[in-house]
Design a protein around this motif. Sequence first.
Motif, PDB file in Angstrom:
ATOM      1  N   ASP A  75     -14.228  28.577 -11.013  1.00  0.00           N
ATOM      2  CA  ASP A  75     -14.681  29.583 -10.052  1.00  0.00           C
ATOM      3  C   ASP A  75     -13.511  30.333  -9.418  1.00  0.00           C
ATOM      4  OD1 ASP A  75     -13.808  27.282  -8.804  1.00  0.00           O
ATOM      5  OD2 ASP A  75     -15.263  27.384  -7.173  1.00  0.00           O
ATOM      6  N   ARG A  76     -12.291  29.836  -9.619  1.00  0.00           N
ATOM      7  CA  ARG A  76     -11.107  30.521  -9.086  1.00  0.00           C
ATOM      8  C   ARG A  76     -10.577  31.565 -10.063  1.00  0.00           C
ATOM      9  NH1 ARG A  76      -7.032  26.121  -6.602  1.00  0.00           N
ATOM     10  NH2 ARG A  76      -6.069  28.066  -5.909  1.00  0.00           N
ATOM     11  N   LEU A  77     -11.192  31.645 -11.245  1.00  0.00           N
ATOM     12  CA  LEU A  77     -10.769  32.603 -12.265  1.00  0.00           C
ATOM     13  C   LEU A  77     -11.842  33.662 -12.457  1.00  0.00           C
ATOM     14  CD1 LEU A  77      -9.550  30.011 -14.941  1.00  0.00           C
ATOM     15  CD2 LEU A  77      -8.157  31.131 -13.186  1.00  0.00           C
ATOM     16  N   SER A  78     -11.430  34.850 -12.843  1.00  0.00           N
ATOM     17  CA  SER A  78     -12.400  35.909 -13.122  1.00  0.00           C
ATOM     18  C   SER A  78     -13.136  35.594 -14.423  1.00  0.00           C
ATOM     19  CB  SER A  78     -11.697  37.255 -13.246  1.00  0.00           C
ATOM     20  OG  SER A  78     -10.881  37.280 -14.419  1.00  0.00           O
ATOM     21  N   GLN A  79     -14.325  36.181 -14.585  1.00  0.00           N
ATOM     22  CA  GLN A  79     -15.087  35.972 -15.808  1.00  0.00           C
ATOM     23  C   GLN A  79     -14.308  36.452 -17.037  1.00  0.00           C
ATOM     24  OE1 GLN A  79     -18.005  34.431 -16.352  1.00  0.00           O
ATOM     25  NE2 GLN A  79     -18.039  33.835 -14.199  1.00  0.00           N
ATOM     26  N   HIS A  80     -13.578  37.562 -16.884  1.00  0.00           N
ATOM     27  CA  HIS A  80     -12.792  38.092 -18.002  1.00  0.00           C
ATOM     28  C   HIS A  80     -11.686  37.110 -18.403  1.00  0.00           C
ATOM     29  CE1 HIS A  80     -10.914  40.901 -20.690  1.00  0.00           C
ATOM     30  NE2 HIS A  80      -9.783  40.942 -19.974  1.00  0.00           N
ATOM     31  N   MET A  81     -11.019  36.527 -17.391  1.00  0.00           N
ATOM     32  CA  MET A  81      -9.953  35.576 -17.682  1.00  0.00           C
ATOM     33  C   MET A  81     -10.519  34.308 -18.335  1.00  0.00           C
ATOM     34  SD  MET A  81      -7.027  33.990 -15.149  1.00  0.00           S
ATOM     35  CE  MET A  81      -6.325  35.620 -14.847  1.00  0.00           C
ATOM     36  N   GLN A  82     -11.671  33.844 -17.857  1.00  0.00           N
ATOM     37  CA  GLN A  82     -12.307  32.677 -18.461  1.00  0.00           C
ATOM     38  C   GLN A  82     -12.623  32.926 -19.936  1.00  0.00           C
ATOM     39  OE1 GLN A  82     -15.575  30.807 -16.282  1.00  0.00           O
ATOM     40  NE2 GLN A  82     -14.852  31.732 -14.384  1.00  0.00           N
ATOM     41  N   GLN A  83     -13.107  34.120 -20.235  1.00  0.00           N
ATOM     42  CA  GLN A  83     -13.446  34.456 -21.617  1.00  0.00           C
ATOM     43  C   GLN A  83     -12.206  34.478 -22.498  1.00  0.00           C
ATOM     44  OE1 GLN A  83     -15.629  38.105 -22.026  1.00  0.00           O
ATOM     45  NE2 GLN A  83     -15.695  37.999 -24.253  1.00  0.00           N
ATOM     46  N   ARG A  84     -11.113  35.052 -21.994  1.00  0.00           N
ATOM     47  CA  ARG A  84      -9.871  35.098 -22.773  1.00  0.00           C
ATOM     48  C   ARG A  84      -9.343  33.703 -23.062  1.00  0.00           C
ATOM     49  NH1 ARG A  84      -6.798  38.822 -18.780  1.00  0.00           N
ATOM     50  NH2 ARG A  84      -4.938  37.884 -19.748  1.00  0.00           N
ATOM     51  N   ILE A  85      -9.417  32.808 -22.073  1.00  0.00           N
ATOM     52  CA  ILE A  85      -8.924  31.441 -22.270  1.00  0.00           C
ATOM     53  C   ILE A  85      -9.796  30.698 -23.282  1.00  0.00           C
ATOM     54  CG2 ILE A  85      -8.587  29.197 -21.150  1.00  0.00           C
ATOM     55  CD1 ILE A  85      -7.863  30.766 -18.586  1.00  0.00           C
ATOM     56  N   ALA A  86     -11.113  30.863 -23.153  1.00  0.00           N
ATOM     57  CA  ALA A  86     -12.024  30.182 -24.082  1.00  0.00           C
ATOM     58  C   ALA A  86     -11.809  30.661 -25.503  1.00  0.00           C
ATOM     59  CB  ALA A  86     -13.469  30.424 -23.641  1.00  0.00           C
ATOM     60  N   GLU A  87     -11.617  31.966 -25.684  1.00  0.00           N
ATOM     61  CA  GLU A  87     -11.414  32.517 -27.030  1.00  0.00           C
ATOM     62  C   GLU A  87     -10.076  32.062 -27.605  1.00  0.00           C
ATOM     63  OE1 GLU A  87     -11.834  36.676 -26.364  1.00  0.00           O
ATOM     64  OE2 GLU A  87     -14.044  36.632 -26.420  1.00  0.00           O
ATOM     65  N   ALA A  88      -9.045  31.988 -26.775  1.00  0.00           N
ATOM     66  CA  ALA A  88      -7.740  31.533 -27.250  1.00  0.00           C
ATOM     67  C   ALA A  88      -7.791  30.068 -27.653  1.00  0.00           C
ATOM     68  CB  ALA A  88      -6.691  31.751 -26.153  1.00  0.00           C
ATOM     69  N   ALA A  89      -8.465  29.260 -26.842  1.00  0.00           N
ATOM     70  CA  ALA A  89      -8.578  27.834 -27.162  1.00  0.00           C
ATOM     71  C   ALA A  89      -9.332  27.633 -28.467  1.00  0.00           C
ATOM     72  CB  ALA A  89      -9.293  27.111 -26.019  1.00  0.00           C
ATOM     73  N   GLU A  90     -10.352  28.452 -28.707  1.00  0.00           N
ATOM     74  CA  GLU A  90     -11.119  28.327 -29.948  1.00  0.00           C
ATOM     75  C   GLU A  90     -10.276  28.747 -31.146  1.00  0.00           C
ATOM     76  OE1 GLU A  90     -15.398  29.735 -31.880  1.00  0.00           O
ATOM     77  OE2 GLU A  90     -14.798  30.399 -29.867  1.00  0.00           O
ATOM     78  N   ARG A  91      -9.513  29.807 -31.000  1.00  0.00           N
ATOM     79  CA  ARG A  91      -8.654  30.270 -32.103  1.00  0.00           C
ATOM     80  C   ARG A  91      -7.625  29.208 -32.481  1.00  0.00           C
ATOM     81  NH1 ARG A  91      -8.913  35.365 -29.470  1.00  0.00           N
ATOM     82  NH2 ARG A  91      -7.040  34.861 -28.250  1.00  0.00           N
ATOM     83  N   LEU A  92      -7.065  28.566 -31.474  1.00  0.00           N
ATOM     84  CA  LEU A  92      -5.987  27.606 -31.713  1.00  0.00           C
ATOM     85  C   LEU A  92      -6.498  26.188 -31.956  1.00  0.00           C
ATOM     86  CD1 LEU A  92      -3.487  28.817 -28.955  1.00  0.00           C
ATOM     87  CD2 LEU A  92      -3.401  29.310 -31.402  1.00  0.00           C
ATOM     88  N   GLY A  93      -7.799  25.984 -31.759  1.00  0.00           N
ATOM     89  CA  GLY A  93      -8.350  24.638 -31.916  1.00  0.00           C
ATOM     90  C   GLY A  93      -7.887  23.685 -30.835  1.00  0.00           C
ATOM     91  N   TYR A  94      -7.664  24.209 -29.627  1.00  0.00           N
ATOM     92  CA  TYR A  94      -7.140  23.387 -28.539  1.00  0.00           C
ATOM     93  C   TYR A  94      -8.215  22.459 -27.988  1.00  0.00           C
ATOM     94  CZ  TYR A  94      -5.494  22.054 -23.896  1.00  0.00           C
ATOM     95  OH  TYR A  94      -5.134  21.342 -22.776  1.00  0.00           O
ATOM     96  N   GLN A  95      -7.870  21.192 -27.774  1.00  0.00           N
ATOM     97  CA  GLN A  95      -8.741  20.209 -27.150  1.00  0.00           C
ATOM     98  C   GLN A  95      -8.019  19.613 -25.948  1.00  0.00           C
ATOM     99  OE1 GLN A  95     -11.880  19.501 -27.827  1.00  0.00           O
ATOM    100  NE2 GLN A  95     -11.968  20.905 -29.575  1.00  0.00           N
ATOM    101  N   PRO A  96      -8.581  19.732 -24.744  1.00  0.00           N
ATOM    102  CA  PRO A  96      -7.904  19.173 -23.570  1.00  0.00           C
ATOM    103  C   PRO A  96      -7.857  17.649 -23.634  1.00  0.00           C
ATOM    104  CG  PRO A  96     -10.118  19.875 -22.997  1.00  0.00           C
ATOM    105  CD  PRO A  96      -9.873  20.357 -24.409  1.00  0.00           C
ATOM    106  N   ASN A  97      -6.868  17.076 -23.018  1.00  0.00           N
ATOM    107  CA  ASN A  97      -6.700  15.628 -22.971  1.00  0.00           C
ATOM    108  C   ASN A  97      -6.927  15.149 -21.536  1.00  0.00           C
ATOM    109  OD1 ASN A  97      -5.906  12.961 -22.985  1.00  0.00           O
ATOM    110  ND2 ASN A  97      -4.131  13.300 -24.309  1.00  0.00           N
ATOM    111  N   PRO A  98      -8.170  14.755 -21.221  1.00  0.00           N
ATOM    112  CA  PRO A  98      -8.465  14.343 -19.843  1.00  0.00           C
ATOM    113  C   PRO A  98      -7.707  13.090 -19.440  1.00  0.00           C
ATOM    114  CG  PRO A  98     -10.337  13.890 -21.294  1.00  0.00           C
ATOM    115  CD  PRO A  98      -9.370  14.695 -22.079  1.00  0.00           C
ATOM    116  N   MET A  99      -7.382  12.210 -20.409  1.00  0.00           N
ATOM    117  CA  MET A  99      -6.641  10.997 -20.069  1.00  0.00           C
ATOM    118  C   MET A  99      -5.255  11.349 -19.533  1.00  0.00           C
ATOM    119  SD  MET A  99      -8.822   8.794 -20.781  1.00  0.00           S
ATOM    120  CE  MET A  99     -10.412   9.441 -21.223  1.00  0.00           C
ATOM    121  N   ALA A 100      -4.622  12.309 -20.212  1.00  0.00           N
ATOM    122  CA  ALA A 100      -3.275  12.701 -19.776  1.00  0.00           C
ATOM    123  C   ALA A 100      -3.325  13.339 -18.394  1.00  0.00           C
ATOM    124  CB  ALA A 100      -2.677  13.681 -20.789  1.00  0.00           C
ATOM    125  N   ARG A 101      -4.338  14.148 -18.137  1.00  0.00           N
ATOM    126  CA  ARG A 101      -4.465  14.767 -16.823  1.00  0.00           C
ATOM    127  C   ARG A 101      -4.600  13.700 -15.747  1.00  0.00           C
ATOM    128  NH1 ARG A 101      -8.336  18.569 -18.945  1.00  0.00           N
ATOM    129  NH2 ARG A 101      -9.915  17.804 -17.508  1.00  0.00           N
TER     130      ARG A 101
END
Length: 350
Positions: free
Chosen positions: A33-59
């Motif tokens: 909610d601290r990010l704009s909808q446009h920024m959220q979309q760009r991050i989601a699309e980049a993560a999908e392109r790169l196949g990024y998976q967050p690591n909740p354990m590391a966080r």
Amino acid sequence: MSATPRPATILEVARDAGVSKTSVSRFYSGERDRLSQHMQQRIAEAAERLGYQPNPMARGLKGGPSGLVGMLVADIRNPFSVAVMHGVEQACRAQGLSLMVCNTDNDPVLERQHLALLTSYRIEGLIVNAAGRHSEPLAELASDGLPLVLLDRSLEGIAADEVGLDNNLAIDMALDHLTEQGYWRVLFVTEPPTRASSRQTRVARFESECPERQLAGEVLSLDLDDTTSLDHELSAFLDTPDGHPAAILCGNGQVTLAVTRALQTHRAPLGDTGLMGIDELDWCQMVTPGITTLAQPTDAIGQAAVGRLRDRQAQPIAPVPRHQRFTPQLIPRGSTRRAQSASTTDETSP
């Protein structure tokens, strides 16, 4: 042999999306909610392109939010639990959270072990659809301030937000429908009410509302594994020669399945013998002539549970626990359409 591809990093996602590393972290830590909808979309699309998976354990190990939500289920074989789990997972995914599900099989020892496992992963909140008995480990977690939401049932000694069906309204809707269809005797079949507050509420409402509608109501509490008792009790109910149209109301989807099988053994025609169930299952529309149900909005209930967790995280100390109740949807089918009523309708139709 080719090398295993290296997983993408959060920095690479940030560069690809043209945003800061902090923005990507917020996207995956429940602060979208601290990010704009446009920024959220760009991050989601980049993560999908790169196949990024967050690591909740590391966080979690770094001391930040783990991004993990725990869900404790008493019996994962229950269709209601599976359906609600889908709604919970949808809401978690939409908010960048990961869901960890543990099934206790109604075993208090297993419940304690699962709770220890979930807390070791530093979950941010816990959704509980557990057995109806008091749970000391859950009470301890609640008193320690872990955001906790009870799903479908209350637990003694735990003051927490609750999300589930409006059980009183569900019974009222069922009895109104059966009365309108001309049934005068109703058998309410339920699993043992002592094991769940929701069952207790439904039985109490049934027993109080039948006299109000001048219905002859009976309650049958049974263990679903005891098919012999079910066959015997149904025979006694169906063979009562009082001439009044009889119907069976089932307390949940598992009971509906058990009763349907028993009625097929008795060769009791659905409609003449009414059959209605709480919980909509896919097979209910496939059985001839179709089984009337009260469908729970399971996706909405699951999503609301996650919403309550997020609210509780934002406001850890609330004046009183909040209860959110949902309205079921009546899906009428042939199992509550009496043959006599149907033939009368046919004769008077133009």
